[in-house]
Motif scaffolding. Structure first.
Motif, mmCIF file in Angstrom:
data_model
loop_
_atom_site.group_PDB
_atom_site.id
_atom_site.type_symbol
_atom_site.label_atom_id
_atom_site.label_comp_id
_atom_site.label_asym_id
_atom_site.label_seq_id
_atom_site.Cartn_x
_atom_site.Cartn_y
_atom_site.Cartn_z
ATOM 1 N N ARG A 117 0.856 -1.184 0.000
ATOM 2 C CA ARG A 117 0.000 0.000 0.000
ATOM 3 C C ARG A 117 0.894 1.237 0.000
ATOM 4 O O ARG A 117 1.853 1.324 0.767
ATOM 5 C CB ARG A 117 -0.909 0.028 1.232
ATOM 6 N N ARG A 135 0.258 2.110 -9.621
ATOM 7 C CA ARG A 135 -0.682 0.982 -9.753
ATOM 8 C C ARG A 135 -0.169 -0.033 -10.764
ATOM 9 O O ARG A 135 -0.278 -1.244 -10.555
ATOM 10 C CB ARG A 135 -2.068 1.505 -10.155
ATOM 11 N N THR A 140 -1.087 -0.828 -4.275
ATOM 12 C CA THR A 140 -2.419 -0.317 -3.956
ATOM 13 C C THR A 140 -2.235 1.129 -3.513
ATOM 14 O O THR A 140 -1.565 1.393 -2.514
ATOM 15 C CB THR A 140 -3.073 -1.133 -2.823
#
Length: 247
Positions: A117, A135, A140
Motif C-alpha cells: 500500500r 498501480r 495499492t
C-alpha cells in the motif's frame, strides 16, 4: 546599454514568492510577482501505510503542522525542497528519485512497491502519472488531498504586461500556473495577445508536464531545467533573456 529584463513569477504569496523575487533581483532581473496559486488546506492526513509519498514542500509543512508522523513508513519525497521540509519536521527521508517528478517517483519505486500500500499525500491538482504508474507497478494506491490550489482574486496583472510586450521572461512552475495565467488573461480580454507576448519572450517551464500544458495552449517554451527546481529555472530564464537585450 543593458535594457531591463522583466521576469514574471507565479508562486503562492508566501516565502516562496519572496524567495523568488529575491533570487531574480540578485540575478539582475526585475521581478514581476503575480501569484497564480493560493493554498487552501483540507485538514486531511494520510492513513498508515508501508510507503508514504510527499510531492511538495507545502504538503510536508501542512502534515508537520497537523502533528502527523510517518511512523514505520518508508518516507519518499519528490525532491530536495520537499525532503528539506520533511527533515525540518524531524522525519527521516528514506528515498528520493533521481528525476524530481512524478515519472521519477514511479521509476524510483517501481521495483519496491508490488503488493504494497502506498499513500500519496499531495494537492488536488496532482498528476495521474504518479497514481497510474504506481498501480501499474503493482501497488495499492491511496491518495490523500492535503490542500486545494486556487487562483487568488485579482491575479493576472502580468497577463496585461505580456499582452503589451512588457515581459522579457516568465517562470511557470506547474501546469496549473499556466492554466490560471491563461484564465486570468481571458478574463481581461487579452488571452491571444498575452500568448503572443509570451512567444516574443523567454518562457521557462519547470518540467515536461508544465511544458506540455503550455505547448497545448500555443505557448512556445524556451527553457526546461534539468532538475525541477525553481532556482535553476529562474537562472536559465534570466540567462536566456538577458543576452537578447543589449544595445
Amino acid at each position: 546599454m543593458t535594457r531591463e529584463v522583466r521576469v514574471a513569477v507565479f508562486r503562492p504569496d508566501d516565502e516562496r514568492l519572496a524567495q523568488a523575487v529575491e533570487l531574480l533581483d540578485s540575478l539582475g532581473a526585475t521581478p514581476v510577482p503575480d501569484p497564480m496559486l493560493a493554498v487552501e488546506p483540507t485538514g486531511n492526513v494520510p492513513e498508515d501505510a508501508p510507503y508514504v509519498v510527499l510531492t511538495s514542500k507545502t504538503g510536508a509543512e501542512l502534515l508537520a503542522e497537523a502533528g502527523w508522523l510517518p511512523g514505520e513508513a518508508t518516507l519518499v519525497c519528490i525532491g530536495p525542497t520537499t525532503a528539506a521540509a520533511a527533515r525540518a519536521a524531524g522525519w527521516t527521508v528514506d528515498a528520493m528519485p533521481e528525476e524530481y517528478s512524478s515519472v521519477g517517483l514511479v521509476e524510483r519505486l517501481r521495483g519496491d512497491v508490488a503488493g504494497e500500500r502506498v499513500a500519496v499525500a499531495r494537492s488536488d491538482h496532482g498528476s495521474d502519472v504518479l497514481l497510474d504508474g504506481l498501480r501499474e507497478a503493482g501497488a495499492t494506491v491511496e491518495e490523500t488531498v492535503l490542500y486545494r490550489l486556487t487562483r487568488p482574486e485579482g491575479a493576472g496583472q502580468s497577463t496585461v504586461m505580456a499582452a503589451g510586450g512588457e515581459l522579457e521572461g516568465v517562470c511557470f512552475t506547474s501546469s496549473l500556473t499556466v492554466e490560471n495565467f491563461l484564465d486570468a488573461a481571458a478574463e481581461r480580454g487579452v488571452r491571444d495577445e498575452a500568448v503572443a507576448g509570451l512567444n516574443d519572450a523567454v518562457v521557462g517551464a519547470i518540467g515536461d508536464p508544465t511544458r506540455e500544458t503550455a505547448a497545448a495552449n500555443g505557448i512556445d517554451v524556451d527553457v526546461v531545467p534539468d532538475h525541477a527546481e525553481f532556482e535553476e529555472l529562474a537562472c536559465r530564464v534570466v540567462e536566456a533573456a538577458a543576452p537578447s537585450y543589449h544595445e
